[in-house]
Design an enzyme around this catalytic site. Structure first.
Site, mmCIF file in Angstrom:
data_model
loop_
_atom_site.group_PDB
_atom_site.id
_atom_site.type_symbol
_atom_site.label_atom_id
_atom_site.label_comp_id
_atom_site.label_asym_id
_atom_site.label_seq_id
_atom_site.Cartn_x
_atom_site.Cartn_y
_atom_site.Cartn_z
ATOM 1 N N ARG A 230 18.704 25.085 -31.256
ATOM 2 C CA ARG A 230 19.388 26.361 -31.103
ATOM 3 C C ARG A 230 19.161 27.207 -32.365
ATOM 4 N NH1 ARG A 230 19.358 25.577 -26.538
ATOM 5 N NH2 ARG A 230 21.094 25.396 -25.064
ATOM 6 N N HIS A 278 11.950 30.510 -26.669
ATOM 7 C CA HIS A 278 12.962 29.595 -26.092
ATOM 8 C C HIS A 278 12.418 29.005 -24.789
ATOM 9 C CE1 HIS A 278 17.461 28.428 -25.688
ATOM 10 N NE2 HIS A 278 16.686 27.546 -25.090
HETATM 11 P P1 NDP Z 1 22.446 14.997 -26.612
HETATM 12 O O1 NDP Z 1 23.844 15.471 -26.496
HETATM 13 O O2 NDP Z 1 21.924 14.030 -25.601
HETATM 14 O O3 NDP Z 1 22.208 14.334 -28.047
HETATM 15 C C1 NDP Z 1 22.688 14.896 -29.204
HETATM 16 C C2 NDP Z 1 22.302 14.027 -30.404
HETATM 17 O O4 NDP Z 1 22.689 14.719 -31.595
HETATM 18 C C3 NDP Z 1 22.998 12.678 -30.411
HETATM 19 O O5 NDP Z 1 22.136 11.684 -30.886
HETATM 20 C C4 NDP Z 1 24.135 12.894 -31.415
HETATM 21 O O6 NDP Z 1 24.549 11.733 -32.098
HETATM 22 C C5 NDP Z 1 23.484 13.838 -32.393
HETATM 23 N N1 NDP Z 1 24.491 14.593 -33.136
HETATM 24 C C6 NDP Z 1 25.413 15.466 -32.680
HETATM 25 N N2 NDP Z 1 26.183 15.934 -33.679
HETATM 26 C C7 NDP Z 1 25.743 15.327 -34.796
HETATM 27 C C8 NDP Z 1 26.141 15.371 -36.156
HETATM 28 N N3 NDP Z 1 27.171 16.132 -36.565
HETATM 29 N N4 NDP Z 1 25.472 14.616 -37.041
HETATM 30 C C9 NDP Z 1 24.443 13.817 -36.636
HETATM 31 N N5 NDP Z 1 24.011 13.725 -35.354
HETATM 32 C C10 NDP Z 1 24.659 14.478 -34.452
HETATM 33 O O7 NDP Z 1 21.541 16.304 -26.640
HETATM 34 P P2 NDP Z 1 20.065 16.479 -26.052
HETATM 35 O O8 NDP Z 1 19.175 15.536 -26.769
HETATM 36 O O9 NDP Z 1 20.051 16.447 -24.584
HETATM 37 O O10 NDP Z 1 19.745 18.004 -26.460
HETATM 38 C C11 NDP Z 1 19.838 18.482 -27.792
HETATM 39 C C12 NDP Z 1 19.819 19.997 -27.795
HETATM 40 O O11 NDP Z 1 18.523 20.480 -27.487
HETATM 41 C C13 NDP Z 1 20.705 20.667 -26.741
HETATM 42 O O12 NDP Z 1 22.057 20.693 -27.132
HETATM 43 C C14 NDP Z 1 20.100 22.064 -26.664
HETATM 44 O O13 NDP Z 1 20.736 22.916 -27.577
HETATM 45 C C15 NDP Z 1 18.648 21.853 -27.098
HETATM 46 N N6 NDP Z 1 17.702 22.120 -26.003
HETATM 47 C C16 NDP Z 1 16.732 23.096 -26.201
HETATM 48 C C17 NDP Z 1 15.834 23.354 -25.220
HETATM 49 C C18 NDP Z 1 14.747 24.359 -25.442
HETATM 50 O O14 NDP Z 1 14.019 24.675 -24.491
HETATM 51 N N7 NDP Z 1 14.564 24.861 -26.646
HETATM 52 C C19 NDP Z 1 15.839 22.640 -23.928
HETATM 53 C C20 NDP Z 1 16.868 21.646 -23.851
HETATM 54 C C21 NDP Z 1 17.768 21.406 -24.854
HETATM 55 P P3 NDP Z 1 25.388 10.570 -31.346
HETATM 56 O O15 NDP Z 1 24.445 10.040 -30.313
HETATM 57 O O16 NDP Z 1 25.673 9.594 -32.418
HETATM 58 O O17 NDP Z 1 26.586 11.218 -30.754
HETATM 59 C C1 OXD Z 2 18.794 23.841 -22.606
HETATM 60 C C2 OXD Z 2 17.864 24.896 -22.956
HETATM 61 O O1 OXD Z 2 19.761 23.634 -23.342
HETATM 62 O O2 OXD Z 2 16.990 25.211 -22.122
HETATM 63 O O3 OXD Z 2 18.581 23.169 -21.582
HETATM 64 O O4 OXD Z 2 17.924 25.450 -24.043
#
Ligand code: NDP
Ligand code: OXD
Length: 315
Positions: A230, A278
């Site tokens: 993001r 994006h």
């Molecule tokens: P998940 O919710 O599956 O995973 C999030 C990960 O981040 C987990 O491993 C979590 O740790 C870790 N995390 C969260 N907060 C912290 C913190 N404070 N310190 C350390 N680690 C942290 O998310 P996704 O993998 O599915 O997606 C990640 C992001 O990617 C989405 O939220 C979205 O914003 C972005 N995205 C962007 C897209 C694009 O096209 N650019 C498409 C899809 C998604 P733990 O497992 O220990 O809780």
């Molecule tokens: C998502 C994205 O969060 O597309 O899925 O950014």
């Protein structure tokens, strides 16, 4: 049993037409498909909301709404809406969404590793410039976030022979070849040994602005940064000084504070910034429809949807 589609970016027709064969019990080409703001009909009919960046406030006046199903992975925009009803909220998990992000991350890491952008610069200058070879095992990739997306990208990069490490909030069982770090001290340890940093964190109060001058200074000089999560993770004003001063070599950015990235923004023209719109991993209706339909059916049957978001944690 009516569904409401609400999005400020996605068109509704492709989702309706892709979902319809998976939900034959609903009349999605008729009264069971409503669209915000023009085709809502009686708000009391609506049971499930399918949303992607909906207009804030649009779900507030639906008395019989049972659940909100997000058509993407990140829920930060939804949770920022203080009028969001306190109902089960599910994010999207889909194999193609995950593999799309892994493709993007692998593409960007390989481009940085092999010097693809340097070759492009050389071509533009009409210069024949060979680059030295590098063993991927000596290229350290650090991934922030080891969730659905980060863990898969880590696995793919490790399979290509990179030295991969990841950071999460809690300790995790990791794919083979990936070293894990967690917590604030873990972050500093990971940064100190990362040549290419990939951000795949959710945007929460804890992670907002995490890509900042202090973090860049903790990376080895000349490291590169990929932000596919993001725009709010990056302190934009800190990036160009880090690039111009040589602390960072390159940045690959898919997400921005303001999207679309405004005309005239310095990222558009900076020679060492790569901008993508994006688009790292767009949701694909065809692949996500079966899982989405199953979640809709669960809610309509009075059960909890799967892939629930912890609204307090923020992801
Ligand atoms: P998940 O919710 O599956 O995973 C999030 C990960 O981040 C987990 O491993 C979590 O740790 C870790 N995390 C969260 N907060 C912290 C913190 N404070 N310190 C350390 N680690 C942290 O998310 P996704 O993998 O599915 O997606 C990640 C992001 O990617 C989405 O939220 C979205 O914003 C972005 N995205 C962007 C897209 C694009 O096209 N650019 C498409 C899809 C998604 P733990 O497992 O220990 O809780
Ligand atoms: C998502 C994205 O969060 O597309 O899925 O950014």
């Amino acid at each position: 049993m009516t569904l409401l589609f609400s999005s400020q970016g996605m068109g509704d027709a492709v989702w309706r037409d892709t979902l319809a064969p998976h939900l034959p019990e609903l009349d999605l080409t008729g009264p069971d498909w409503r669209v915000w703001p023009d085709r809502v009909g009686d708000p009391a009919d609506i049971r499930v909301a399918l949303v992607w960046r909906p207009e804030p406030g649009c779900l507030a006046g639906l008395p019989n709404l049972r659940a909100i199903l997000n058509l993407g992975a990140g829920v930060d925009a939804l949770l920022a809406d203080t009028t969001l009803p306190d109902l089960p909220l599910a994010r999207m998990i889909d194999a193609r969404l995950t593999s799309g992000m892994t493709e993007y991350v692998v593409l960007a890491v390989l481009a940085l590793h092999r010097g693809w952008m340097d070759w492009a610069d050389s071509q533009r200058a009409g210069r024949w410039e060979e680059l030295p070879g590098h063993d991927p095992a000596a290229r350290r990739v650090g991934i922030l976030g080891l969730g659905e997306l980060g863990a898969d990208a880590a696995r793919a990069l490790a399979a290509l022979g990179f030295s991969v490490q990841g950071w999460s909030r809690t300790p995790k069982a990791l794919p083979g070849g990936v070293t894990g770090f967690h917590g604030p001290e873990g972050l500093y340890a990971l940064l100190a040994q990362t040549d290419i940093l990939v951000n795949l964190l959710p945007l929460t109060a804890e992670t907002t602005g995490i890509l900042n001058a202090d973090l860049f200074a903790r990376l080895p000089r000349g490291a590169a940064v990929i932000n596919a999560a993001r725009g709010g993770h990056l302190v934009e004003a800190d990036l160009i000084p880090a690039l111009d001063g040589g602390q960072l070599s390159r940045a690959v950015l898919d997400v921005f504070q303001v999207e679309p990235l405004p005309a005239g923004h310095p990222f558009w023209t900076h020679p060492r910034v790569t901008v993508t719109p994006h688009n790292a991993s767009p949701s694909i209706p065809e692949s996500s429809a079966p899982g989405l339909a199953a979640n809709i059916r669960r809610v309509l049957a009075g059960r909890m949807p799967e892939d629930l978001v912890d609204r307090v944690r923020g992801y």
